[in-house]
Design a protein around this motif. Structure first.
Motif, mmCIF file in Angstrom:
data_model
loop_
_atom_site.group_PDB
_atom_site.id
_atom_site.type_symbol
_atom_site.label_atom_id
_atom_site.label_comp_id
_atom_site.label_asym_id
_atom_site.label_seq_id
_atom_site.Cartn_x
_atom_site.Cartn_y
_atom_site.Cartn_z
ATOM 1 N N MET A 77 0.945 -1.203 -0.210
ATOM 2 C CA MET A 77 -0.321 0.037 0.326
ATOM 3 C C MET A 77 0.791 1.579 -0.044
ATOM 4 O O MET A 77 1.712 1.507 0.960
ATOM 5 N N ASN A 78 0.123 1.864 -0.505
ATOM 6 C CA ASN A 78 1.526 3.432 -0.708
ATOM 7 C C ASN A 78 1.003 4.388 0.334
ATOM 8 O O ASN A 78 0.370 4.624 1.025
ATOM 9 N N ARG A 79 1.803 4.328 0.438
ATOM 10 C CA ARG A 79 2.101 5.301 1.838
ATOM 11 C C ARG A 79 1.630 6.244 2.427
ATOM 12 O O ARG A 79 0.738 6.659 2.880
ATOM 13 N N SER A 80 1.544 7.018 1.339
ATOM 14 C CA SER A 80 0.542 8.562 0.514
ATOM 15 C C SER A 80 -0.644 8.305 1.012
ATOM 16 O O SER A 80 -1.367 9.115 1.286
ATOM 17 N N PHE A 81 -1.179 6.699 0.590
ATOM 18 C CA PHE A 81 -2.738 6.330 -0.062
ATOM 19 C C PHE A 81 -3.387 6.447 2.186
ATOM 20 O O PHE A 81 -4.642 6.679 2.434
ATOM 21 N N ALA A 82 -1.667 5.761 2.499
ATOM 22 C CA ALA A 82 -2.563 5.183 3.862
ATOM 23 C C ALA A 82 -2.667 6.441 5.054
ATOM 24 O O ALA A 82 -3.659 6.341 5.773
ATOM 25 N N VAL A 83 -1.770 7.735 4.276
ATOM 26 C CA VAL A 83 -2.022 8.728 5.692
ATOM 27 C C VAL A 83 -2.968 9.352 4.777
ATOM 28 O O VAL A 83 -3.744 9.872 5.947
ATOM 29 N N GLU A 84 -3.440 9.780 3.422
ATOM 30 C CA GLU A 84 -4.820 10.457 3.346
ATOM 31 C C GLU A 84 -6.034 9.245 4.222
ATOM 32 O O GLU A 84 -7.325 9.975 4.176
ATOM 33 N N LEU A 85 -6.083 8.661 4.008
ATOM 34 C CA LEU A 85 -7.262 7.713 4.387
ATOM 35 C C LEU A 85 -7.823 7.447 5.519
ATOM 36 O O LEU A 85 -7.872 8.036 6.183
ATOM 37 N N GLN A 86 -6.020 8.023 5.915
ATOM 38 C CA GLN A 86 -6.611 8.223 7.604
ATOM 39 C C GLN A 86 -6.777 9.572 7.935
ATOM 40 O O GLN A 86 -8.014 9.729 9.284
ATOM 41 N N LYS A 87 -5.986 10.588 7.344
ATOM 42 C CA LYS A 87 -6.772 12.017 7.823
ATOM 43 C C LYS A 87 -8.419 11.690 7.696
ATOM 44 O O LYS A 87 -9.127 12.141 8.463
#
Length: 68
Positions: free
Chosen positions: A1-11
């Protein structure tokens, strides 16, 4: 999983949970009967939202299949 996607999903999830909490809070200027009515209404809405959550439905299906 792309790290930026995970961060954006968490936000995104954090933002939506914060909005839900804000919606659940009573309005201080409302009268007591109105606060009670809105509290019951919002409680039922939250119950329906939770009951029809895809995660809850998946857990219930797994529990149903495991019961056989």
């Amino acid at each position: 999983m792309n790290r930026s996607f995970a961060v954006e999903l968490q936000k995104y999830v954090t933002q939506k949970v914060t909005q839900l909490r804000q919606w659940l809070r009573p309005v201080p200027t409302d009268s007591l009967p109105l606060k009670i009515f809105k509290g019951i209404y919002k409680g039922l809405a939250l119950l329906v939202l939770t009951a029809f959550s895809p995660v809850i439905i998946a857990i219930l299906i797994i529990a149903f299949v495991a019961a056989f």
